[in-house]
Design a protein around this motif. Structure first.
Motif, PDB file in Angstrom:
ATOM      1  N   LEU A  14       0.990  -1.236  -0.030  1.00 52.13           N
ATOM      2  CA  LEU A  14       0.090  -0.077  -0.200  1.00 52.13           C
ATOM      3  C   LEU A  14       0.946   1.355   0.077  1.00 52.13           C
ATOM      4  CD1 LEU A  14      -2.891  -0.985   2.356  1.00 52.13           C
ATOM      5  CD2 LEU A  14      -3.078  -0.509   0.045  1.00 52.13           C
ATOM      6  N   VAL A  15       2.036   1.189   0.566  1.00 54.07           N
ATOM      7  CA  VAL A  15       3.038   2.359   0.700  1.00 54.07           C
ATOM      8  C   VAL A  15       3.434   2.429  -0.844  1.00 54.07           C
ATOM      9  CG1 VAL A  15       5.009   3.377   1.596  1.00 54.07           C
ATOM     10  CG2 VAL A  15       3.451   1.967   3.090  1.00 54.07           C
ATOM     11  N   TYR A  16       4.034   1.478  -1.223  1.00 53.77           N
ATOM     12  CA  TYR A  16       4.460   1.572  -2.623  1.00 53.77           C
ATOM     13  C   TYR A  16       3.462   2.069  -3.572  1.00 53.77           C
ATOM     14  CZ  TYR A  16       8.502  -0.960  -1.164  1.00 53.77           C
ATOM     15  OH  TYR A  16       9.811  -1.110  -0.382  1.00 53.77           O
ATOM     16  N   HIS A  17       2.111   1.615  -3.444  1.00 53.51           N
ATOM     17  CA  HIS A  17       0.950   1.990  -4.365  1.00 53.51           C
ATOM     18  C   HIS A  17       0.706   3.326  -4.310  1.00 53.51           C
ATOM     19  CE1 HIS A  17      -2.778   1.457  -6.317  1.00 53.51           C
ATOM     20  NE2 HIS A  17      -3.534   2.278  -5.409  1.00 53.51           N
ATOM     21  N   HIS A  18       0.633   4.033  -2.938  1.00 52.08           N
ATOM     22  CA  HIS A  18       0.362   5.435  -2.774  1.00 52.08           C
ATOM     23  C   HIS A  18       1.389   6.410  -2.806  1.00 52.08           C
ATOM     24  CE1 HIS A  18      -3.874   4.547  -1.625  1.00 52.08           C
ATOM     25  NE2 HIS A  18      -3.420   3.847  -0.678  1.00 52.08           N
ATOM     26  N   ASN A  19       2.535   6.126  -2.627  1.00 53.67           N
ATOM     27  CA  ASN A  19       3.467   6.976  -2.701  1.00 53.67           C
ATOM     28  C   ASN A  19       4.570   6.732  -3.954  1.00 53.67           C
ATOM     29  OD1 ASN A  19       2.662   8.251  -0.046  1.00 53.67           O
ATOM     30  ND2 ASN A  19       4.212   6.755   1.067  1.00 53.67           N
ATOM     31  N   PHE A  20       4.730   5.564  -4.565  1.00 58.73           N
ATOM     32  CA  PHE A  20       5.432   5.705  -5.528  1.00 58.73           C
ATOM     33  C   PHE A  20       4.763   5.055  -6.737  1.00 58.73           C
ATOM     34  CE2 PHE A  20       7.973   4.692  -1.665  1.00 58.73           C
ATOM     35  CZ  PHE A  20       9.023   5.593  -2.144  1.00 58.73           C
ATOM     36  N   GLU A  24      -0.965  -2.556 -10.556  1.00 58.63           N
ATOM     37  CA  GLU A  24      -0.937  -4.242 -10.992  1.00 58.63           C
ATOM     38  C   GLU A  24      -1.275  -4.150 -12.631  1.00 58.63           C
ATOM     39  OE1 GLU A  24      -4.115  -6.360  -8.586  1.00 58.63           O
ATOM     40  OE2 GLU A  24      -3.368  -5.318  -6.916  1.00 58.63           O
ATOM     41  N   PRO A  25      -0.636  -5.521 -12.799  1.00 59.15           N
ATOM     42  CA  PRO A  25       0.176  -6.472 -12.386  1.00 59.15           C
ATOM     43  C   PRO A  25       1.735  -5.898 -11.993  1.00 59.15           C
ATOM     44  CG  PRO A  25      -0.138  -6.810 -14.903  1.00 59.15           C
ATOM     45  CD  PRO A  25      -0.839  -5.783 -14.449  1.00 59.15           C
ATOM     46  N   LEU A  45       7.939 -20.443  -8.725  1.00 58.49           N
ATOM     47  CA  LEU A  45       8.346 -19.147  -8.818  1.00 58.49           C
ATOM     48  C   LEU A  45       7.253 -18.196  -9.006  1.00 58.49           C
ATOM     49  CD1 LEU A  45      10.610 -17.021  -8.170  1.00 58.49           C
ATOM     50  CD2 LEU A  45      11.399 -17.340 -10.256  1.00 58.49           C
ATOM     51  N   VAL A  46       6.528 -18.486  -9.789  1.00 53.76           N
ATOM     52  CA  VAL A  46       5.519 -17.468 -10.153  1.00 53.76           C
ATOM     53  C   VAL A  46       4.296 -17.586  -9.116  1.00 53.76           C
ATOM     54  CG1 VAL A  46       3.824 -16.872 -11.927  1.00 53.76           C
ATOM     55  CG2 VAL A  46       5.911 -17.742 -12.702  1.00 53.76           C
ATOM     56  N   LYS A  47       3.911 -18.618  -8.596  1.00 59.05           N
ATOM     57  CA  LYS A  47       2.964 -18.706  -7.667  1.00 59.05           C
ATOM     58  C   LYS A  47       3.487 -17.935  -6.248  1.00 59.05           C
ATOM     59  CE  LYS A  47       0.181 -22.609  -9.542  1.00 59.05           C
ATOM     60  NZ  LYS A  47      -0.189 -23.960  -9.267  1.00 59.05           N
ATOM     61  N   GLY A  48       4.858 -18.266  -6.138  1.00 54.91           N
ATOM     62  CA  GLY A  48       5.250 -17.930  -4.673  1.00 54.91           C
ATOM     63  C   GLY A  48       5.047 -16.122  -4.714  1.00 54.91           C
ATOM     64  N   LEU A  49       5.342 -15.710  -5.988  1.00 57.39           N
ATOM     65  CA  LEU A  49       5.402 -14.298  -6.094  1.00 57.39           C
ATOM     66  C   LEU A  49       4.125 -13.653  -5.927  1.00 57.39           C
ATOM     67  CD1 LEU A  49       7.866 -13.715  -9.101  1.00 57.39           C
ATOM     68  CD2 LEU A  49       8.341 -13.403  -6.655  1.00 57.39           C
ATOM     69  N   GLN A  50       3.105 -14.332  -6.529  1.00 59.37           N
ATOM     70  CA  GLN A  50       1.729 -13.929  -6.285  1.00 59.37           C
ATOM     71  C   GLN A  50       1.259 -14.142  -4.957  1.00 59.37           C
ATOM     72  OE1 GLN A  50      -0.449 -16.403  -9.250  1.00 59.37           O
ATOM     73  NE2 GLN A  50       0.167 -15.291 -10.908  1.00 59.37           N
ATOM     74  N   ARG A  51       1.706 -15.046  -4.252  1.00 63.48           N
ATOM     75  CA  ARG A  51       1.209 -15.182  -2.721  1.00 63.48           C
ATOM     76  C   ARG A  51       2.012 -14.125  -1.772  1.00 63.48           C
ATOM     77  NH1 ARG A  51       2.148 -20.761  -3.682  1.00 63.48           N
ATOM     78  NH2 ARG A  51       4.090 -20.600  -2.454  1.00 63.48           N
ATOM     79  N   VAL A  57       1.439 -10.778 -10.994  1.00 57.30           N
ATOM     80  CA  VAL A  57       2.683 -10.431 -11.576  1.00 57.30           C
ATOM     81  C   VAL A  57       2.871 -10.649 -12.898  1.00 57.30           C
ATOM     82  CG1 VAL A  57       3.146 -10.759  -8.949  1.00 57.30           C
ATOM     83  CG2 VAL A  57       3.562 -12.572 -10.620  1.00 57.30           C
ATOM     84  N   LYS A  58       4.118  -9.955 -13.236  1.00 56.64           N
ATOM     85  CA  LYS A  58       4.530 -10.219 -14.601  1.00 56.64           C
ATOM     86  C   LYS A  58       5.998 -10.535 -14.420  1.00 56.64           C
ATOM     87  CE  LYS A  58       3.028  -7.393 -17.934  1.00 56.64           C
ATOM     88  NZ  LYS A  58       2.994  -6.121 -18.596  1.00 56.64           N
ATOM     89  N   PRO A  59       6.494 -11.608 -14.420  1.00 56.08           N
ATOM     90  CA  PRO A  59       8.089 -11.804 -14.185  1.00 56.08           C
ATOM     91  C   PRO A  59       8.704 -11.449 -15.500  1.00 56.08           C
ATOM     92  CG  PRO A  59       6.788 -13.886 -14.477  1.00 56.08           C
ATOM     93  CD  PRO A  59       5.456 -13.097 -14.243  1.00 56.08           C
ATOM     94  N   MET A  60       9.910 -10.847 -15.205  1.00 48.55           N
ATOM     95  CA  MET A  60      10.702 -10.340 -16.379  1.00 48.55           C
ATOM     96  C   MET A  60      11.916 -10.569 -15.976  1.00 48.55           C
ATOM     97  SD  MET A  60       8.995  -6.718 -16.654  1.00 48.55           S
ATOM     98  CE  MET A  60       9.598  -6.403 -18.450  1.00 48.55           C
ATOM     99  N   ILE A  61      12.965 -10.789 -16.878  1.00 47.71           N
ATOM    100  CA  ILE A  61      14.574 -11.271 -16.800  1.00 47.71           C
ATOM    101  C   ILE A  61      15.224 -10.688 -17.880  1.00 47.71           C
ATOM    102  CG2 ILE A  61      14.377 -13.219 -18.397  1.00 47.71           C
ATOM    103  CD1 ILE A  61      16.426 -14.469 -16.230  1.00 47.71           C
ATOM    104  N   THR A  62      16.373  -9.965 -17.502  1.00 48.80           N
ATOM    105  CA  THR A  62      17.173  -9.343 -18.432  1.00 48.80           C
ATOM    106  C   THR A  62      18.323 -10.518 -19.274  1.00 48.80           C
ATOM    107  OG1 THR A  62      19.162  -9.129 -16.922  1.00 48.80           O
ATOM    108  CG2 THR A  62      17.365  -7.509 -16.875  1.00 48.80           C
TER     109      THR A  62
END
Length: 274
Positions: A14-20, A24-25, A45-51, A57-62
């Motif tokens: 919520l802090v990241y949502h309001h101040n930064f 979603e996603p 990994l994807v389900k763990g990030l969602q929990r 979430v939208k997983p990305m990699i460089t």
């Protein structure tokens, strides 16, 4: 314990949502180590990030992180990394940089997390460097449990400053108190200048409340008729009006002969004047 963690993670987001301005996603940048470790532990990994983030979430990699996974020659981890969205880091494969430098260049843009990435990394050096950038949520694995780091000092300091600005914003701003509004005017030559215009205030006493004023009573029909007749009478000027003829009153004690003499004298005077 799991409910307490979920509640604290919800407050952090919520802090990241309001101040930064996170939305979603959430875009999650993963490094090579967390991909290999989760695959080795048979952890989704994807389900763990969602929990952990409690949202989509939208997983990305460089490209540099994928190149580091290629060096491990673990085909299953390579296939997992390829399933994620590719994030361009402008580093060609022949000139691939270490994941630390690559992630720092992608996340930190002019000292801020411009693209609002969530970083999932197992390397403590990467988390230590990105902890200096305000507004970067970081996730790592701890004994097959996905954990989110608390707010960093830079993120907490920036969020407090923004909360203070909200209190003094607008009319409560002491720097703008008593100053007129600024308006931009465009001249014929295309130059734009800003002018301060004071708000126009009405001078003089205010009128009465129209709801509290009594309505005027309607005049009677007879009065209107008399008024119309009075208005219809012709107006005669003083020069055209004739003087009224005055008659002298005769006294009882006077004789009848004297009354005739006075009447004859008046008739004679009128004839001379005519």
């Amino acid at each position: 314990m799991r409910q307490k963690r979920a509640k604290s993670y919800r407050k952090q987001m919520l802090v990241y949502h309001h101040n930064f301005k996170f939305r979603e996603p959430y875009q999650v940048l993963v490094d090579d180590q967390i991909v290999c470790d989760t695959h080795k532990a048979s952890f989704d990994l994807v389900k763990g990030l969602q929990r952990t983030l409690q949202a989509e979430v939208k997983p990305m990699i460089t490209q540099c992180c994928i190149q580091a996974i290629y060096e491990t020659k673990n085909q299953d981890a390579i296939d997992l990394a390829k399933s994620f969205e590719r994030r361009r880091c402008n580093h060609p494969p022949k000139e691939a940089k270490p994941p630390l430098e690559c992630l720092e260049s992608v996340v930190c843009v002019n000292g801020t997390n411009k693209h609002r990435y969530v970083v999932a990394s197992q390397d403590p050096k990467i988390r230590g460097v990105l902890r200096r950038v305000p507004g970067v949520p970081m996730i790592f694995m701890n004994r097959s449990v996905m954990v989110m780091e608390p707010l960093s000092r830079s993120s907490e300091r920036l969020s407090k400053d923004q909360e203070k600005q909200k209190l003094y914003k607008g009319l409560n701003d002491p720097q703008l108190a008593g100053k007129p509004a600024v308006e931009d005017t465009t001249h014929k030559d295309g130059a734009v200048t800003s002018e301060q215009t004071a708000s126009k205030k009405r001078k003089g006493p205010k009128g009465p409340n129209p709801l509290s004023v009594k309505k005027a009573k309607a005049s009677s029909t007879a009065g209107d008729a008399t008024g119309d007749l009075a208005d219809s009478k012709p107006v005669v000027s003083n020069s055209e009006a004739k003087p009224a003829r005055r008659r002298k009153r005769s006294h009882k004690s006077s004789a009848p002969g004297e009354e005739k003499r006075e009447d004859n004298a008046e008739d004679q005077n009128d004839g001379d004047s005519g």
